[in-house]
Design a protein around this motif. Sequence first.
Motif, mmCIF file in Angstrom:
data_model
loop_
_atom_site.group_PDB
_atom_site.id
_atom_site.type_symbol
_atom_site.label_atom_id
_atom_site.label_comp_id
_atom_site.label_asym_id
_atom_site.label_seq_id
_atom_site.Cartn_x
_atom_site.Cartn_y
_atom_site.Cartn_z
ATOM 1 N N VAL A 237 -12.169 -9.387 11.979
ATOM 2 C CA VAL A 237 -12.206 -7.995 11.527
ATOM 3 C C VAL A 237 -10.853 -7.324 11.682
ATOM 4 C CG1 VAL A 237 -13.358 -5.771 11.787
ATOM 5 C CG2 VAL A 237 -14.628 -7.878 12.229
ATOM 6 N N SER A 238 -10.396 -6.679 10.600
ATOM 7 C CA SER A 238 -9.229 -5.795 10.642
ATOM 8 C C SER A 238 -9.751 -4.366 10.537
ATOM 9 C CB SER A 238 -8.273 -6.079 9.479
ATOM 10 O OG SER A 238 -7.833 -7.410 9.500
ATOM 11 N N ASP A 239 -9.631 -3.607 11.611
ATOM 12 C CA ASP A 239 -10.103 -2.223 11.622
ATOM 13 C C ASP A 239 -8.977 -1.333 11.110
ATOM 14 O OD1 ASP A 239 -11.030 0.322 12.144
ATOM 15 O OD2 ASP A 239 -11.933 -0.218 14.066
ATOM 16 N N LEU A 240 -9.144 -0.803 9.905
ATOM 17 C CA LEU A 240 -8.098 0.002 9.275
ATOM 18 C C LEU A 240 -8.245 1.487 9.553
ATOM 19 C CD1 LEU A 240 -7.820 -1.830 5.828
ATOM 20 C CD2 LEU A 240 -6.725 -2.360 8.017
ATOM 21 N N GLY A 241 -9.214 1.838 10.392
ATOM 22 C CA GLY A 241 -9.320 3.223 10.824
ATOM 23 C C GLY A 241 -9.915 4.147 9.781
ATOM 24 N N ILE A 242 -9.507 5.402 9.858
ATOM 25 C CA ILE A 242 -10.048 6.461 8.998
ATOM 26 C C ILE A 242 -9.051 6.773 7.896
ATOM 27 C CG2 ILE A 242 -10.864 8.853 8.933
ATOM 28 C CD1 ILE A 242 -11.506 8.524 11.971
ATOM 29 N N VAL A 243 -9.532 6.775 6.653
ATOM 30 C CA VAL A 243 -8.708 7.083 5.489
ATOM 31 C C VAL A 243 -9.007 8.517 5.058
ATOM 32 C CG1 VAL A 243 -8.195 6.486 3.098
ATOM 33 C CG2 VAL A 243 -8.672 4.677 4.761
ATOM 34 N N PRO A 244 -7.992 9.338 4.833
ATOM 35 C CA PRO A 244 -8.230 10.724 4.414
ATOM 36 C C PRO A 244 -8.980 10.790 3.078
ATOM 37 C CG PRO A 244 -5.935 10.384 5.031
ATOM 38 C CD PRO A 244 -6.558 9.031 4.953
ATOM 39 N N ASP A 245 -9.659 11.902 2.852
ATOM 40 C CA ASP A 245 -10.383 12.116 1.594
ATOM 41 C C ASP A 245 -9.416 12.503 0.482
ATOM 42 O OD1 ASP A 245 -13.022 11.508 2.285
ATOM 43 O OD2 ASP A 245 -13.354 13.474 3.171
ATOM 44 N N LYS A 246 -8.538 11.572 0.137
ATOM 45 C CA LYS A 246 -7.570 11.779 -0.933
ATOM 46 C C LYS A 246 -7.560 10.538 -1.813
ATOM 47 C CE LYS A 246 -4.515 14.991 1.524
ATOM 48 N NZ LYS A 246 -5.484 15.247 2.593
ATOM 49 N N ARG A 247 -7.551 10.748 -3.104
ATOM 50 C CA ARG A 247 -7.636 9.639 -4.055
ATOM 51 C C ARG A 247 -6.495 8.645 -3.856
ATOM 52 N NH1 ARG A 247 -9.435 8.368 -9.369
ATOM 53 N NH2 ARG A 247 -7.862 7.269 -10.577
ATOM 54 N N GLU A 248 -5.256 9.148 -3.715
ATOM 55 C CA GLU A 248 -4.108 8.258 -3.600
ATOM 56 C C GLU A 248 -4.168 7.439 -2.313
ATOM 57 O OE1 GLU A 248 -3.992 11.500 -4.183
ATOM 58 O OE2 GLU A 248 -3.486 11.469 -6.322
ATOM 59 N N ALA A 249 -4.558 8.086 -1.215
ATOM 60 C CA ALA A 249 -4.638 7.379 0.059
ATOM 61 C C ALA A 249 -5.737 6.318 0.018
ATOM 62 C CB ALA A 249 -4.911 8.376 1.188
ATOM 63 N N THR A 250 -6.847 6.630 -0.646
ATOM 64 C CA THR A 250 -7.943 5.669 -0.756
ATOM 65 C C THR A 250 -7.526 4.464 -1.591
ATOM 66 O OG1 THR A 250 -9.532 7.487 -0.601
ATOM 67 C CG2 THR A 250 -10.351 5.390 -1.438
ATOM 68 N N ILE A 251 -6.852 4.719 -2.714
ATOM 69 C CA ILE A 251 -6.386 3.629 -3.582
ATOM 70 C C ILE A 251 -5.417 2.724 -2.834
ATOM 71 C CG2 ILE A 251 -4.946 3.118 -5.600
ATOM 72 C CD1 ILE A 251 -6.247 5.501 -7.002
ATOM 73 N N GLU A 252 -4.493 3.316 -2.105
ATOM 74 C CA GLU A 252 -3.490 2.518 -1.404
ATOM 75 C C GLU A 252 -4.118 1.697 -0.280
ATOM 76 O OE1 GLU A 252 0.139 0.791 -0.505
ATOM 77 O OE2 GLU A 252 -0.624 1.798 -2.300
ATOM 78 N N ALA A 253 -5.066 2.281 0.448
ATOM 79 C CA ALA A 253 -5.726 1.544 1.531
ATOM 80 C C ALA A 253 -6.499 0.353 0.980
ATOM 81 C CB ALA A 253 -6.653 2.478 2.301
ATOM 82 N N LEU A 254 -7.209 0.544 -0.115
ATOM 83 C CA LEU A 254 -7.970 -0.547 -0.716
ATOM 84 C C LEU A 254 -7.046 -1.611 -1.301
ATOM 85 C CD1 LEU A 254 -10.860 1.394 -2.502
ATOM 86 C CD2 LEU A 254 -11.025 0.040 -0.412
ATOM 87 N N ARG A 255 -5.958 -1.183 -1.925
ATOM 88 C CA ARG A 255 -5.019 -2.137 -2.528
ATOM 89 C C ARG A 255 -4.432 -3.056 -1.471
ATOM 90 N NH1 ARG A 255 0.002 -3.112 -2.886
ATOM 91 N NH2 ARG A 255 0.583 -1.264 -1.672
ATOM 92 N N GLN A 256 -4.005 -2.483 -0.356
ATOM 93 C CA GLN A 256 -3.413 -3.302 0.703
ATOM 94 C C GLN A 256 -4.453 -4.222 1.348
ATOM 95 O OE1 GLN A 256 -0.989 -1.269 3.584
ATOM 96 N NE2 GLN A 256 -0.013 0.050 2.063
ATOM 97 N N ALA A 257 -5.644 -3.690 1.569
ATOM 98 C CA ALA A 257 -6.691 -4.503 2.205
ATOM 99 C C ALA A 257 -7.075 -5.689 1.334
ATOM 100 C CB ALA A 257 -7.910 -3.638 2.495
ATOM 101 N N ALA A 258 -7.082 -5.492 0.021
ATOM 102 C CA ALA A 258 -7.506 -6.553 -0.893
ATOM 103 C C ALA A 258 -6.545 -7.730 -0.907
ATOM 104 C CB ALA A 258 -7.669 -5.993 -2.302
ATOM 105 N N GLU A 259 -5.323 -7.524 -0.499
ATOM 106 C CA GLU A 259 -4.321 -8.588 -0.561
ATOM 107 C C GLU A 259 -4.579 -9.696 0.460
ATOM 108 O OE1 GLU A 259 -0.576 -6.682 -0.062
ATOM 109 O OE2 GLU A 259 -0.545 -5.785 -2.071
ATOM 110 N N THR A 260 -5.204 -9.359 1.595
ATOM 111 C CA THR A 260 -5.302 -10.335 2.684
ATOM 112 C C THR A 260 -6.708 -10.485 3.251
ATOM 113 O OG1 THR A 260 -4.634 -8.591 4.235
ATOM 114 C CG2 THR A 260 -2.896 -10.032 3.390
#
Length: 420
Positions: A237-260
């Motif tokens: 498990v990689s715990d990425l914490g809390i992502v703010p309720d912002k579209r750009e921040a959500t997209i970036e968090a998902l994009r990075q997580a999907a790579e690995t």
Amino acid sequence: MSDQAPFIRPPLMPLDEALARLLANARPQLGTERVSTFDADGRVLAQDVTSALTVPPRDNSSMDGYAVRTADCAQPGAVLVVSQRIPAGSVGGPLAAGTAARIFTGAQIPEGADAVVMQEDTAALEGEGGQDAFGRVRIDTPPSAGQWIRRAGEDVASGDLVLRRGERLTPQALGLAASVGMDALEVSLRPRVALLSTGDELVMPGEVAPQDMKPGAIYNSNRFFMRALLTRLGCSVSDLGIVPDKREATIEALRQAAETHDLIVTTGGVSVGEEDHIKAAVQWLGSLELWSLSMKPGKPFAYGRIGNAHVTGLPGNPVSSFLTFLLLVRPFLLTLQGAERTAPQPVPMRADFDWPRADRRREFLRARRNAQGGLDLFSNQSSGVLTSTVWGDGVIDTPAGQSFKAGDTVQFIPFATLLA
């Protein structure tokens, strides 16, 4: 007036259909590794285990007592000379007629003996030296042939398939593997899972004291039970914490997580509010394949793909998040690891309460077993009441449109089967 097209919610998908579609996407492609049998608990076996030996290898005693010939002690009170002593791990000589062998649990049965009399059914008598070196024994209860003897191969025969590929290993399975000499086992690799929460209202325990919480803020309980559930399922498990309720921040968090990662698990942000960005972000980066279930609690559930990574978007309400994980994400992760059995087995039980409120969705009611052999209902079935999952020891699977009365038989799914 806005010229934007109005939002049209798709029909709610039945839970069984959603699960079938999820599992169809969970093709085991994780690879395998060989690990110590000590470390294989909870892992999914990737290779059949066949025994190269017979267990037990020889007839042995299942009791501390005396190995005898039944013909020598057919009557109560027969007295026999104790001719030898056979501890576990040693081999005695042939048993002479009219004698008994002092024997201990696990010791090999001597040639000629056809029964074991347990110590409690005998009385040891003093010896007289010479051939009486081990004393004498009185057999108070005549034995039957084969009594207290574990036969060679009664557990495992050489060549037997003892564990099948696709089994999720339990402590007892590890013991069985060790009993046939397996010091290491081939298992599926651990799924790499990224866990993230969304919500500006979320606060971590320890960061803000209860008395200092701002209006509208809540502690992030989902993060704690999600991480524990994923760990129990053998995930890395990689715990990425809390992502703010912002579209750009959500997209970036998902994009990075999907790579690995093989799977991304999110909680919150999958409904239709203006601050719910998970669904739109998955669609932007990849594809959304299902959304919105005919399930209560747990309607706002989503599944999609970003590159090679799977994404499951769970509701923010804690009970909804907890149950959708157990009923959907758990079998998905087990299937991803090659497990053959993933579905919980409901137990027919008696409801000791009335449920007159039939819902149009399939409903999972938190309940617990009572001393009378029936089920009691938790008083508050709200999707935000996490207390119900601690008070209860399972859920009643209630079909859509169905009510029931006290005394009716319902289908109960114990948490024990879902948390193992």
